[in-house]
Scaffold this active site. Structure first.
Site, PDB file in Angstrom:
ATOM      1  N   ARG A 130     -49.886 -37.146  68.025  1.00 47.16           N
ATOM      2  CA  ARG A 130     -50.499 -35.823  67.983  1.00 47.16           C
ATOM      3  C   ARG A 130     -51.246 -35.524  66.679  1.00 47.16           C
ATOM      4  O   ARG A 130     -50.863 -34.636  65.907  1.00 47.16           O
ATOM      5  CB  ARG A 130     -49.451 -34.739  68.268  1.00 47.16           C
ATOM      6  CG  ARG A 130     -48.825 -34.884  69.631  1.00 47.16           C
ATOM      7  CD  ARG A 130     -47.775 -33.844  69.888  1.00 47.16           C
ATOM      8  NE  ARG A 130     -48.319 -32.609  70.409  1.00 47.16           N
ATOM      9  CZ  ARG A 130     -47.618 -31.493  70.545  1.00 47.16           C
ATOM     10  NH1 ARG A 130     -46.373 -31.462  70.179  1.00 47.16           N
ATOM     11  NH2 ARG A 130     -48.168 -30.418  71.020  1.00 47.16           N
ATOM     12  N   LEU A 134     -59.360 -33.406  65.527  1.00 45.98           N
ATOM     13  CA  LEU A 134     -60.343 -32.548  66.204  1.00 45.98           C
ATOM     14  C   LEU A 134     -60.399 -31.164  65.565  1.00 45.98           C
ATOM     15  O   LEU A 134     -61.472 -30.554  65.462  1.00 45.98           O
ATOM     16  CB  LEU A 134     -60.024 -32.405  67.693  1.00 45.98           C
ATOM     17  CG  LEU A 134     -59.971 -33.680  68.538  1.00 45.98           C
ATOM     18  CD1 LEU A 134     -59.899 -33.348  70.018  1.00 45.98           C
ATOM     19  CD2 LEU A 134     -61.185 -34.551  68.278  1.00 45.98           C
ATOM     20  N   ASP A 315     -46.748 -30.199  80.636  1.00 39.56           N
ATOM     21  CA  ASP A 315     -45.523 -29.448  80.315  1.00 39.56           C
ATOM     22  C   ASP A 315     -44.613 -29.245  81.533  1.00 39.56           C
ATOM     23  O   ASP A 315     -43.520 -28.687  81.397  1.00 39.56           O
ATOM     24  CB  ASP A 315     -45.873 -28.090  79.689  1.00 39.56           C
ATOM     25  CG  ASP A 315     -46.436 -28.240  78.285  1.00 39.56           C
ATOM     26  OD1 ASP A 315     -46.338 -29.350  77.712  1.00 39.56           O
ATOM     27  OD2 ASP A 315     -46.971 -27.249  77.746  1.00 39.56           O
ATOM     28  N   ARG A 407     -36.209 -23.050  72.027  1.00 42.44           N
ATOM     29  CA  ARG A 407     -37.582 -22.963  71.506  1.00 42.44           C
ATOM     30  C   ARG A 407     -38.520 -22.370  72.553  1.00 42.44           C
ATOM     31  O   ARG A 407     -39.512 -21.746  72.195  1.00 42.44           O
ATOM     32  CB  ARG A 407     -38.094 -24.357  71.137  1.00 42.44           C
ATOM     33  CG  ARG A 407     -37.466 -24.946  69.920  1.00 42.44           C
ATOM     34  CD  ARG A 407     -38.164 -26.218  69.556  1.00 42.44           C
ATOM     35  NE  ARG A 407     -39.592 -25.975  69.348  1.00 42.44           N
ATOM     36  CZ  ARG A 407     -40.493 -26.926  69.135  1.00 42.44           C
ATOM     37  NH1 ARG A 407     -40.122 -28.171  69.090  1.00 42.44           N
ATOM     38  NH2 ARG A 407     -41.759 -26.616  68.958  1.00 42.44           N
TER      39      ARG A 407
HETATM   40  C1  EPZ Z   1     -50.591 -27.640  73.464  1.00 43.23           C
HETATM   41  O1  EPZ Z   1     -50.352 -28.572  72.422  1.00 43.23           O
HETATM   42  C2  EPZ Z   1     -49.255 -27.057  73.847  1.00 43.23           C
HETATM   43  N1  EPZ Z   1     -48.664 -26.396  72.694  1.00 43.23           N
HETATM   44  C3  EPZ Z   1     -48.341 -28.170  74.368  1.00 43.23           C
HETATM   45  O2  EPZ Z   1     -47.124 -27.616  74.792  1.00 43.23           O
HETATM   46  C4  EPZ Z   1     -49.024 -28.842  75.568  1.00 43.23           C
HETATM   47  O3  EPZ Z   1     -48.237 -29.916  76.012  1.00 43.23           O
HETATM   48  C5  EPZ Z   1     -50.410 -29.339  75.165  1.00 43.23           C
HETATM   49  O4  EPZ Z   1     -51.195 -28.246  74.598  1.00 43.23           O
HETATM   50  C6  EPZ Z   1     -51.207 -29.929  76.315  1.00 43.23           C
HETATM   51  O5  EPZ Z   1     -51.315 -28.985  77.351  1.00 43.23           O
HETATM   52  C7  EPZ Z   1     -49.015 -25.150  72.392  1.00 43.23           C
HETATM   53  O6  EPZ Z   1     -49.847 -24.533  73.049  1.00 43.23           O
HETATM   54  C8  EPZ Z   1     -48.337 -24.516  71.230  1.00 43.23           C
HETATM   55  P1  EPZ Z   1     -53.595 -30.819  72.555  1.00 43.23           P
HETATM   56  P2  EPZ Z   1     -51.529 -29.143  71.531  1.00 43.23           P
HETATM   57  O7  EPZ Z   1     -54.255 -30.614  71.249  1.00 43.23           O
HETATM   58  O8  EPZ Z   1     -52.536 -28.074  71.317  1.00 43.23           O
HETATM   59  C9  EPZ Z   1     -54.480 -35.321  71.184  1.00 43.23           C
HETATM   60  C10 EPZ Z   1     -44.768 -27.381  74.885  1.00 43.23           C
HETATM   61  O9  EPZ Z   1     -43.834 -28.068  75.364  1.00 43.23           O
HETATM   62  N2  EPZ Z   1     -55.129 -34.719  69.988  1.00 43.23           N
HETATM   63  O10 EPZ Z   1     -54.272 -30.305  73.789  1.00 43.23           O
HETATM   64  O11 EPZ Z   1     -50.923 -29.791  70.357  1.00 43.23           O
HETATM   65  C11 EPZ Z   1     -52.980 -35.093  71.203  1.00 43.23           C
HETATM   66  O12 EPZ Z   1     -52.301 -36.043  70.447  1.00 43.23           O
HETATM   67  C12 EPZ Z   1     -45.904 -28.030  74.120  1.00 43.23           C
HETATM   68  O13 EPZ Z   1     -44.809 -26.143  74.967  1.00 43.23           O
HETATM   69  C13 EPZ Z   1     -55.803 -35.530  69.102  1.00 43.23           C
HETATM   70  O14 EPZ Z   1     -55.863 -36.767  69.258  1.00 43.23           O
HETATM   71  O15 EPZ Z   1     -52.110 -30.241  72.518  1.00 43.23           O
HETATM   72  C14 EPZ Z   1     -52.701 -35.177  72.694  1.00 43.23           C
HETATM   73  O16 EPZ Z   1     -52.570 -36.522  73.088  1.00 43.23           O
HETATM   74  C15 EPZ Z   1     -45.723 -29.480  73.898  1.00 43.23           C
HETATM   75  N3  EPZ Z   1     -56.402 -34.960  68.015  1.00 43.23           N
HETATM   76  C16 EPZ Z   1     -53.964 -34.581  73.347  1.00 43.23           C
HETATM   77  O17 EPZ Z   1     -54.967 -34.657  72.325  1.00 43.23           O
HETATM   78  C17 EPZ Z   1     -56.373 -33.604  67.799  1.00 43.23           C
HETATM   79  O18 EPZ Z   1     -56.942 -33.130  66.796  1.00 43.23           O
HETATM   80  C18 EPZ Z   1     -53.854 -33.133  73.806  1.00 43.23           C
HETATM   81  O19 EPZ Z   1     -53.289 -32.354  72.758  1.00 43.23           O
HETATM   82  C19 EPZ Z   1     -55.704 -32.785  68.723  1.00 43.23           C
HETATM   83  C20 EPZ Z   1     -55.082 -33.358  69.812  1.00 43.23           C
END
Ligand code: EPZ
Length: 428
Positions: A130, A134, A315, A407
């Site tokens: 994570r 981006l 999720d 949480r």
């Molecule tokens: C949000 O996380 C949610 N958290 C997560 O919920 C949810 O699983 C996720 O979105 C996907 O729907 C909150 O809203 C607080 P992403 P986020 O940026 O924003 C990669 C829960 O259980 N990525 O959409 O962190 C990342 O590693 C949680 O409530 C990059 O590579 O998710 C992942 O593989 C867990 N670089 C994918 O993108 C970046 O800069 C999607 O992550 C950002 C993300």
């Protein structure tokens, strides 16, 4: 650490009130940093992540006031008022950020309002690497000068941020939220392309609009923002939690019985409903919620693949796997959002599930029944999948590390207990 004891074989019957969405409430709280006037947020869930965010915001000089103490069955979540007259610090320390990745959302708003920010890198977490690249690229495009040092991201925008065109290489919920908040106070127009379309993004955009921001296109893959000199006071109600809704919608098929999910917004779980129906579960939309019931007999296996919204949410993947573990047939579950989100598999296996993992794919061969066991999980959604499995299992299950459940699931033992589940918290 507290544990949850579940005795399987108790069917559910009753109403479950759906709380405000954690993943909407967290960025909404952060939006306080964009204005010196008060932001009032209604329907705030009572969760550990919300308290963590409150603690972090307090470090920046945010005054927080909480009212209301909802009991099981109550219609109203808490009302939280946040006021950031002055930003008194712009540093988000490792100790808080490492516990909750959503802390990184303060980065854009701090830069936009105070012209500087120093935020700890979140690092890896239980469900994967994570990164935040981006988030950083979007802020850099808006004129932030960013340096990575000693595990922290330090950034400056001494003359404020400037509107820019940002095309995300893939969809990120957090990066979209960070950029959207920052763009609301940037000079000129920002165009965000290939953004996340999650309902929580639209909820944030609606709140920012109520605060005076000019935003168009939220809910689609391109968002246009006309930056403003300042934002002002607003009142906003957090939307209902679609992940809590989806989780409890699977519960009757596991425990037996039926539940009415009061306040659930069916339009937010569009990808789940057809899958539940295909599995043979009775779901009925009503004006004020969702009625779900077990049709008797075992449900059928269905294949899913996680996707960004409006696809099947990552999720809900763990909960769906628990459901499929007692289905007739074999279900193929593909996780494409996170590279390490199958931690519930060994725990479900301990309860008698028949699951094999092959890279991004889990093959779940439904078994006739699960058996109670001592289990634990290292993330929130994995933990709740074990509670679902425990309600279907023969005998007693103890879910360790309840911290994860707290949480993101408000008063889970009260909500399920009120519908007849045998579930209790063992205090340590
Ligand atoms: C949000 O996380 C949610 N958290 C997560 O919920 C949810 O699983 C996720 O979105 C996907 O729907 C909150 O809203 C607080 P992403 P986020 O940026 O924003 C990669 C829960 O259980 N990525 O959409 O962190 C990342 O590693 C949680 O409530 C990059 O590579 O998710 C992942 O593989 C867990 N670089 C994918 O993108 C970046 O800069 C999607 O992550 C950002 C993300």
């Amino acid at each position: 650490m507290d544990r949850i004891l579940v005795r399987g074989g108790h069917p559910l019957n009753g109403d479950i009130h759906i709380s405000g969405a954690k993943n909407a409430a967290l960025p909404l709280m952060v939006a306080t940093l964009l204005t010196d006037e008060s932001l009032e947020l209604a329907n705030i869930p009572h969760l550990v992540d919300i308290s963590q965010m409150a603690k972090l915001l307090a470090q920046f000089g945010v005054e927080l006031n909480i009212n209301g103490n909802p009991k099981a069955g109550s219609e109203d979540g808490r009302l939280l008022t946040l006021t950031t007259r002055n930003v008194t610090s712009t540093e988000a320390p490792y100790d808080i950020v490492r516990k909750m990745r959503a802390s990184f959302l303060v980065f854009g708003p701090l830069l936009a309002r105070a012209g500087q920010a120093r935020v700890s890198l979140p690092g890896g977490c239980a469900i994967g690497a994570r990164p935040v690249d981006l988030h950083l690229k979007a802020l850099e495009a808006m004129g932030a000068e960013i340096v990575l040092e000693e595990g922290y991201v330090s950034a400056k925008a001494p003359y404020g941020l400037t509107g820019a065109r940002v095309a995300f290489p893939f969809v990120s919920v957090g990066a979209t939220e960070n950029a959207l908040m920052a763009a609301s106070l940037a000079r000129g127009e920002t165009v965000l392309e290939n953004v996340a379309r999650e309902p929580e993004i639209s909820d944030l955009a609606e709140c920012l609009i109520a605060m005076g921001a000019q935003i168009e296109g939220h809910g689609t893959s391109t968002i246009h923002v006309q930056g403003q000199d300042r934002l002002h006071a607003a009142h906003h109600r957090v939307l209902p939690d679609r992940i809590e809704t989806g989780t409890y919608a699977m519960a009757p098929a596991m425990a037996g019985g039926s539940v009415f999910l009061k306040g659930a917004r069916v339009d937010l779980i569009g990808a789940l409903l057809p899958v539940l129906r295909q599995a043979g579960i009775h779901v009925e939309e009503t004006e004020d919620g969702l009625f779900v019931s077990d049709k008797g007999g075992r449900h059928k296996a269905v294949d899913i693949e996680t996707e960004p919204y409006p696809g099947f949410p990552t999720d809900l993947q763990a909960q769906f796997m628990a459901l499929m573990s007692t289905a007739i047939g074999t279900s193929h579950i593909k996780e494409v959002i996170f590279e390490n989100r199958f931690m519930h598999v060994p725990e479900l296996t301990r309860m008698g599930a028949d699951i094999t993992v092959d890279g991004q794919m889990a093959h779940v061969k439904g078994v006739d029944h699960l058996k109670g066991a001592q289990v634990m999980a290292t993330d929130l959604r994995a933990s709740v999948s074990l509670v679902l499995a425990a309600m279907a299992a023969e005998g007693e299950t103890v879910v360790n590390r309840v911290y994860h459940l707290d949480r993101g699931f408000e008063r889970i033992e009260e909500k399920l207990g009120a519908c007849g589940a045998s579930i209790e918290r063992i205090k340590e």
